[in-house]
Design a protein around this motif. Sequence first.
Motif, PDB file in Angstrom:
ATOM      1  N   LEU A 138       0.821  -1.209   0.000  1.00 45.11           N
ATOM      2  CA  LEU A 138       0.000   0.000   0.000  1.00 45.11           C
ATOM      3  C   LEU A 138       0.855   1.258   0.000  1.00 45.11           C
ATOM      4  N   MET A 139       1.954   1.242   0.740  1.00 43.62           N
ATOM      5  CA  MET A 139       2.852   2.387   0.756  1.00 43.62           C
ATOM      6  C   MET A 139       3.478   2.618  -0.614  1.00 43.62           C
ATOM      7  N   LEU A 140       3.827   1.535  -1.297  1.00 43.94           N
ATOM      8  CA  LEU A 140       4.388   1.664  -2.640  1.00 43.94           C
ATOM      9  C   LEU A 140       3.387   2.290  -3.603  1.00 43.94           C
ATOM     10  N   ILE A 141       2.131   1.875  -3.512  1.00 47.02           N
ATOM     11  CA  ILE A 141       1.092   2.451  -4.369  1.00 47.02           C
ATOM     12  C   ILE A 141       0.924   3.940  -4.087  1.00 47.02           C
ATOM     13  N   CYS A 142       0.934   4.312  -2.809  1.00 44.86           N
ATOM     14  CA  CYS A 142       0.769   5.718  -2.448  1.00 44.86           C
ATOM     15  C   CYS A 142       1.939   6.567  -2.930  1.00 44.86           C
ATOM     16  N   VAL A 143       3.153   6.051  -2.762  1.00 38.27           N
ATOM     17  CA  VAL A 143       4.334   6.821  -3.170  1.00 38.27           C
ATOM     18  C   VAL A 143       4.388   6.973  -4.681  1.00 38.27           C
ATOM     19  N   GLU A 144       4.091   5.911  -5.412  1.00 39.57           N
ATOM     20  CA  GLU A 144       4.142   5.994  -6.866  1.00 39.57           C
ATOM     21  C   GLU A 144       3.005   6.827  -7.450  1.00 39.57           C
ATOM     22  N   SER A 145       1.936   7.017  -6.683  1.00 39.33           N
ATOM     23  CA  SER A 145       0.850   7.869  -7.156  1.00 39.33           C
ATOM     24  C   SER A 145       1.124   9.345  -6.934  1.00 39.33           C
ATOM     25  N   GLY A 146       2.235   9.682  -6.284  1.00 40.45           N
ATOM     26  CA  GLY A 146       2.618  11.078  -6.102  1.00 40.45           C
ATOM     27  C   GLY A 146       2.483  11.598  -4.696  1.00 40.45           C
ATOM     28  N   MET A 147       2.105  10.777  -3.750  1.00 37.62           N
ATOM     29  CA  MET A 147       1.962  11.229  -2.367  1.00 37.62           C
ATOM     30  C   MET A 147       3.320  11.335  -1.702  1.00 37.62           C
ATOM     31  N   SER A 148       3.415  12.210  -0.717  1.00 36.33           N
ATOM     32  CA  SER A 148       4.633  12.303   0.075  1.00 36.33           C
ATOM     33  C   SER A 148       4.732  11.108   1.025  1.00 36.33           C
ATOM     34  N   ILE A 149       5.902  10.950   1.617  1.00 31.45           N
ATOM     35  CA  ILE A 149       6.092   9.808   2.499  1.00 31.45           C
ATOM     36  C   ILE A 149       5.252   9.965   3.762  1.00 31.45           C
ATOM     37  N   GLU A 150       5.030  11.225   4.223  1.00 32.10           N
ATOM     38  CA  GLU A 150       4.157  11.433   5.379  1.00 32.10           C
ATOM     39  C   GLU A 150       2.715  11.066   5.048  1.00 32.10           C
ATOM     40  N   GLY A 151       2.250  11.514   3.866  1.00 31.00           N
ATOM     41  CA  GLY A 151       0.895  11.163   3.455  1.00 31.00           C
ATOM     42  C   GLY A 151       0.719   9.676   3.244  1.00 31.00           C
ATOM     43  N   ALA A 152       1.783   9.016   2.715  1.00 30.97           N
ATOM     44  CA  ALA A 152       1.715   7.575   2.517  1.00 30.97           C
ATOM     45  C   ALA A 152       1.613   6.841   3.844  1.00 30.97           C
ATOM     46  N   PHE A 153       2.388   7.259   4.837  1.00 31.35           N
ATOM     47  CA  PHE A 153       2.315   6.632   6.154  1.00 31.35           C
ATOM     48  C   PHE A 153       0.925   6.818   6.764  1.00 31.35           C
ATOM     49  N   GLN A 154       0.375   8.016   6.658  1.00 33.49           N
ATOM     50  CA  GLN A 154      -0.928   8.273   7.238  1.00 33.49           C
ATOM     51  C   GLN A 154      -2.021   7.481   6.534  1.00 33.49           C
ATOM     52  N   ARG A 155      -1.948   7.413   5.205  1.00 32.12           N
ATOM     53  CA  ARG A 155      -2.965   6.661   4.459  1.00 32.12           C
ATOM     54  C   ARG A 155      -2.893   5.173   4.767  1.00 32.12           C
ATOM     55  N   VAL A 156      -1.696   4.639   4.817  1.00 28.42           N
ATOM     56  CA  VAL A 156      -1.537   3.217   5.123  1.00 28.42           C
ATOM     57  C   VAL A 156      -1.983   2.922   6.548  1.00 28.42           C
ATOM     58  N   ALA A 157      -1.729   3.842   7.470  1.00 30.84           N
ATOM     59  CA  ALA A 157      -2.178   3.646   8.858  1.00 30.84           C
ATOM     60  C   ALA A 157      -3.696   3.565   8.938  1.00 30.84           C
ATOM     61  N   GLU A 158      -4.390   4.324   8.105  1.00 34.47           N
ATOM     62  CA  GLU A 158      -5.850   4.260   8.104  1.00 34.47           C
ATOM     63  C   GLU A 158      -6.369   2.960   7.507  1.00 34.47           C
ATOM     64  N   GLU A 159      -5.681   2.444   6.498  1.00 31.24           N
ATOM     65  CA  GLU A 159      -6.173   1.253   5.802  1.00 31.24           C
ATOM     66  C   GLU A 159      -5.756  -0.050   6.478  1.00 31.24           C
ATOM     67  N   VAL A 160      -4.575  -0.078   7.093  1.00 31.29           N
ATOM     68  CA  VAL A 160      -4.058  -1.330   7.634  1.00 31.29           C
ATOM     69  C   VAL A 160      -4.621  -1.632   9.016  1.00 31.29           C
ATOM     70  N   GLY A 161      -5.423  -0.708   9.577  1.00 38.23           N
ATOM     71  CA  GLY A 161      -5.996  -0.940  10.890  1.00 38.23           C
ATOM     72  C   GLY A 161      -6.921  -2.139  10.939  1.00 38.23           C
ATOM     73  N   ILE A 162      -7.494  -2.517   9.788  1.00 40.29           N
ATOM     74  CA  ILE A 162      -8.352  -3.703   9.752  1.00 40.29           C
ATOM     75  C   ILE A 162      -7.552  -4.961  10.036  1.00 40.29           C
ATOM     76  N   GLN A 163      -6.306  -4.982   9.596  1.00 37.08           N
ATOM     77  CA  GLN A 163      -5.475  -6.170   9.746  1.00 37.08           C
ATOM     78  C   GLN A 163      -4.629  -6.152  11.006  1.00 37.08           C
ATOM     79  N   SER A 164      -4.110  -4.997  11.376  1.00 40.73           N
ATOM     80  CA  SER A 164      -3.251  -4.919  12.552  1.00 40.73           C
ATOM     81  C   SER A 164      -3.387  -3.532  13.172  1.00 40.73           C
ATOM     82  N   ILE A 165      -4.009  -3.455  14.340  1.00 39.41           N
ATOM     83  CA  ILE A 165      -4.138  -2.189  15.052  1.00 39.41           C
ATOM     84  C   ILE A 165      -2.771  -1.692  15.530  1.00 39.41           C
ATOM     85  N   ASP A 166      -1.918  -2.618  15.923  1.00 41.07           N
ATOM     86  CA  ASP A 166      -0.596  -2.233  16.428  1.00 41.07           C
ATOM     87  C   ASP A 166       0.231  -1.536  15.353  1.00 41.07           C
ATOM     88  N   LEU A 167       0.238  -2.108  14.150  1.00 39.48           N
ATOM     89  CA  LEU A 167       1.000  -1.495  13.059  1.00 39.48           C
ATOM     90  C   LEU A 167       0.412  -0.141  12.670  1.00 39.48           C
TER      91      LEU A 167
END
Length: 326
Positions: A187-216
């Motif tokens: 997911l981070m790779l998709i966000c970065v290649e779509s033009g998002m910054s690394i901060e935005g990629a981390f935040q977006r992945v944190a919102e999406e990956v919560g279904i699989q791992s709350i800790d991550l």
Amino acid sequence: MNLETIASTQFLAALLAMVAVSGTIFSLVWPMFSRNALKTRMKSVALERDKLRARERARLQASQSDARASLRNQPKAKMKNFVDRLNLKEMLSDESTVERLRMAGFRGSAPLYYFLTARIALPGVIFLFAITYAFLVLPATLPAISKICFCIAIAGLGAFVPNLYLKNKIDKRKLSIQRAWPDALDLMLICVESGMSIEGAFQRVAEEVGIQSIDLAEEMSLTTAELSYLSERRQAYENLSKRTGVDGVKNVMMALIQAERYGTPVGSAIRTMADDTRDQRMLMAEQKAASLPPKLTVPMILFFLPVLFFIIMSPAVMQVMQMNAF
């Protein structure tokens, strides 16, 4: 209609023709009356996915608010005075203890005081229960010195219970992060290649990956905040690798640090590390599959072989018993 008519060739041919025509008409007409089940199922799946996402996001926000609250919480005054008076922070803790608490998800100063208090108070509580059991339940014929030694030994084991609990908490958390990390990296790779910054990629992945791992998701949200206010981005990456303790996360953070230092594309580094992470997960699965036969040896010997011998030998034993009866 007699038997000869039913057995005739013309009757059988007419019967087969009627079945064929009926099947053809059914196959042509049935789609007109049937509903599109695919659209209905896809709609239900989409609605269920939205419900799961909303529920997990709410839980993630609650966990993040609890984490922020734990950062502001301070230990109780009596507990703090007890630990400071006995100087337990220098005797029973060091920098590695604080790092282990962070790896287990406990942040702030309060968990350290709780941990140290538990290491001191738990042996005393266990000793009281053991001495009560020894002098009220055990036979009175046993010597008193033996009972006291037994209680002291049991109480000594209580000093290791907080460490065992902390280790178990760390292992569960690392396993949860390790399982979700390859998907988060994709997911981070998709966000970065779509033009998002690394901060935005981390935040977006944190919102999406919560279904699989709350800790991550929680750790990536904290990293997003650290990337925003820390003077060096390298420190935020290093903090994430220390808090998780997962080798895959450490390798990716090192790759991001080197990419920013030497100016290499971040997407290329993440793509390479994503492939390596998936290969490592497949290798771990193969190792677990290879270790399964040795683990099954003892259960097979204890549970399967006696039953198998009983089934094989029962007929012979019954025949011998019948022969002896005669």
